[in-house]
Write a protein that holds these residues in place. Structure first.
Motif, PDB file in Angstrom:
ATOM      1  N   LYS A  72      40.315-100.228  26.520  1.00 29.55           N
ATOM      2  CA  LYS A  72      39.670-100.229  25.206  1.00 29.55           C
ATOM      3  C   LYS A  72      40.673 -99.754  24.177  1.00 29.55           C
ATOM      4  O   LYS A  72      41.439 -98.827  24.430  1.00 29.55           O
ATOM      5  N   MET A  73      40.659-100.383  23.028  1.00 32.90           N
ATOM      6  CA  MET A  73      41.536 -99.959  21.939  1.00 32.90           C
ATOM      7  C   MET A  73      40.921 -98.772  21.231  1.00 32.90           C
ATOM      8  O   MET A  73      39.698 -98.684  21.069  1.00 32.90           O
ATOM      9  N   GLY A  74      41.771 -97.854  20.793  1.00 36.46           N
ATOM     10  CA  GLY A  74      41.297 -96.716  20.022  1.00 36.46           C
ATOM     11  C   GLY A  74      40.852 -97.160  18.644  1.00 36.46           C
ATOM     12  O   GLY A  74      41.294 -98.187  18.120  1.00 36.46           O
ATOM     13  N   LYS A  75      39.965 -96.397  18.053  1.00 36.30           N
ATOM     14  CA  LYS A  75      39.442 -96.744  16.735  1.00 36.30           C
ATOM     15  C   LYS A  75      40.502 -96.507  15.659  1.00 36.30           C
ATOM     16  O   LYS A  75      41.315 -95.599  15.755  1.00 36.30           O
ATOM     17  N   THR A  76      40.450 -97.335  14.604  1.00 37.49           N
ATOM     18  CA  THR A  76      41.342 -97.127  13.461  1.00 37.49           C
ATOM     19  C   THR A  76      40.497 -96.647  12.298  1.00 37.49           C
ATOM     20  O   THR A  76      39.362 -97.080  12.097  1.00 37.49           O
ATOM     21  N   GLY A  83      45.508 -91.562   2.553  1.00 36.12           N
ATOM     22  CA  GLY A  83      45.052 -92.933   2.466  1.00 36.12           C
ATOM     23  C   GLY A  83      45.719 -93.859   3.471  1.00 36.12           C
ATOM     24  O   GLY A  83      45.548 -95.065   3.416  1.00 36.12           O
ATOM     25  N   TYR A  84      46.521 -93.308   4.380  1.00 33.89           N
ATOM     26  CA  TYR A  84      47.166 -94.151   5.378  1.00 33.89           C
ATOM     27  C   TYR A  84      46.231 -94.357   6.568  1.00 33.89           C
ATOM     28  O   TYR A  84      45.234 -93.669   6.730  1.00 33.89           O
ATOM     29  N   ILE A  85      46.578 -95.289   7.425  1.00 34.80           N
ATOM     30  CA  ILE A  85      45.716 -95.663   8.541  1.00 34.80           C
ATOM     31  C   ILE A  85      46.095 -94.857   9.783  1.00 34.80           C
ATOM     32  O   ILE A  85      47.277 -94.712  10.103  1.00 34.80           O
ATOM     33  N   ILE A  86      45.081 -94.341  10.474  1.00 31.50           N
ATOM     34  CA  ILE A  86      45.262 -93.574  11.701  1.00 31.50           C
ATOM     35  C   ILE A  86      44.593 -94.352  12.836  1.00 31.50           C
ATOM     36  O   ILE A  86      43.477 -94.845  12.680  1.00 31.50           O
ATOM     37  N   LYS A  87      45.284 -94.444  13.980  1.00 32.86           N
ATOM     38  CA  LYS A  87      44.714 -95.130  15.138  1.00 32.86           C
ATOM     39  C   LYS A  87      44.641 -94.151  16.295  1.00 32.86           C
ATOM     40  O   LYS A  87      45.619 -93.488  16.621  1.00 32.86           O
ATOM     41  N   ASP A  88      43.458 -94.051  16.910  1.00 33.97           N
ATOM     42  CA  ASP A  88      43.295 -93.221  18.100  1.00 33.97           C
ATOM     43  C   ASP A  88      43.990 -93.888  19.279  1.00 33.97           C
ATOM     44  O   ASP A  88      44.233 -95.092  19.270  1.00 33.97           O
ATOM     45  N   ASP A  89      44.289 -93.101  20.305  1.00 31.19           N
ATOM     46  CA  ASP A  89      44.951 -93.628  21.493  1.00 31.19           C
ATOM     47  C   ASP A  89      44.051 -94.619  22.224  1.00 31.19           C
ATOM     48  O   ASP A  89      42.835 -94.476  22.242  1.00 31.19           O
ATOM     49  N   ASP A  90      44.691 -95.602  22.846  1.00 30.68           N
ATOM     50  CA  ASP A  90      43.961 -96.531  23.709  1.00 30.68           C
ATOM     51  C   ASP A  90      43.596 -95.806  25.001  1.00 30.68           C
ATOM     52  O   ASP A  90      44.255 -94.846  25.397  1.00 30.68           O
ATOM     53  N   TYR A  91      42.561 -96.278  25.674  1.00 31.53           N
ATOM     54  CA  TYR A  91      42.162 -95.658  26.927  1.00 31.53           C
ATOM     55  C   TYR A  91      41.577 -96.709  27.857  1.00 31.53           C
ATOM     56  O   TYR A  91      41.303 -97.839  27.458  1.00 31.53           O
ATOM     57  N   LYS A  92      41.447 -96.328  29.122  1.00 30.79           N
ATOM     58  CA  LYS A  92      40.942 -97.249  30.132  1.00 30.79           C
ATOM     59  C   LYS A  92      39.622 -96.720  30.667  1.00 30.79           C
ATOM     60  O   LYS A  92      39.489 -95.534  30.949  1.00 30.79           O
ATOM     61  N   LEU A  93      38.629 -97.588  30.769  1.00 27.68           N
ATOM     62  CA  LEU A  93      37.336 -97.240  31.345  1.00 27.68           C
ATOM     63  C   LEU A  93      37.279 -97.758  32.775  1.00 27.68           C
ATOM     64  O   LEU A  93      37.784 -98.838  33.069  1.00 27.68           O
ATOM     65  N   ALA A  94      36.677 -96.968  33.641  1.00 25.81           N
ATOM     66  CA  ALA A  94      36.518 -97.378  35.040  1.00 25.81           C
ATOM     67  C   ALA A  94      35.059 -97.182  35.443  1.00 25.81           C
ATOM     68  O   ALA A  94      34.496 -96.111  35.234  1.00 25.81           O
ATOM     69  N   PHE A  95      34.469 -98.235  36.001  1.00 27.49           N
ATOM     70  CA  PHE A  95      33.127 -98.160  36.561  1.00 27.49           C
ATOM     71  C   PHE A  95      33.277 -98.195  38.074  1.00 27.49           C
ATOM     72  O   PHE A  95      33.690 -99.207  38.636  1.00 27.49           O
TER      73      PHE A  95
END
Length: 151
Positions: A72-76, A83-95
């Motif tokens: 999953k991509m992190g939220k921006t 006023g600059y753009i920040i992106k959260d880290d990407d992460y992996k989901l496991a079921f």
């Protein structure tokens, strides 16, 4: 990856290294209700399905039937200050699906016994606030003087 530095191993010396996995697995309560034998994790992005299965089976001795993962991509979002753009880290989901007959119940982190104790503490806090307000009214004319300095 780990930032641990180990002492160098020389033949004949005692083994000073402790090998721990460089991965993490975070148990998460799923947003959508799942069957009782499915467990939801957020895992390290470097982990594969086989790593997850081995991690659970070897370290925690949990039988695993199948593993489904996706990234999953992190939220921006826009910063409030610059006023600059920040992106959260990407992460992996496991079921992780457990075998038939095995069930997983998410632990109750806030049992009712604790809630009764919290209510009792809140009542005590209210009593202390009333006492403090009475003391503050009594010493209204002594501004800047601590309350413990009574005459």
């Amino acid at each position: 990856m780990s930032s641990r530095w180990y002492p160098r191993y020389f033949k004949g010396n005692p083994q000073l290294r402790v090998f721990m996995p460089n991965f993490f697995m975070k148990l998460v309560k799923p947003e959508v209700p799942q069957p009782p034998n499915v467990v939801h994790f957020i895992v390290s992005t470097e982990m594969s399905k086989y790593d997850i299965k081995n991690y659970l089976e070897k370290i925690y001795k949990v039988p695993v039937d199948s593993v489904v993962t996706y990234n999953k991509m992190g939220k921006t979002k826009r910063s409030t200050v610059g006023g600059y753009i920040i992106k959260d880290d990407d992460y992996k989901l496991a079921f992780v699906t457990l075998p038939k007959g095995e069930t997983f119940e998410f632990p109750d982190l806030f049992p009712e016994e604790k809630e009764a104790e919290v209510k009792k503490q809140q009542e005590q806090l209210e009593v202390l606030k009333k006492e403090w307000n009475q003391l503050a009214k009594k010493n209204q004319h002594r501004k800047g003087v601590p309350t413990w300095l009574g005459l």
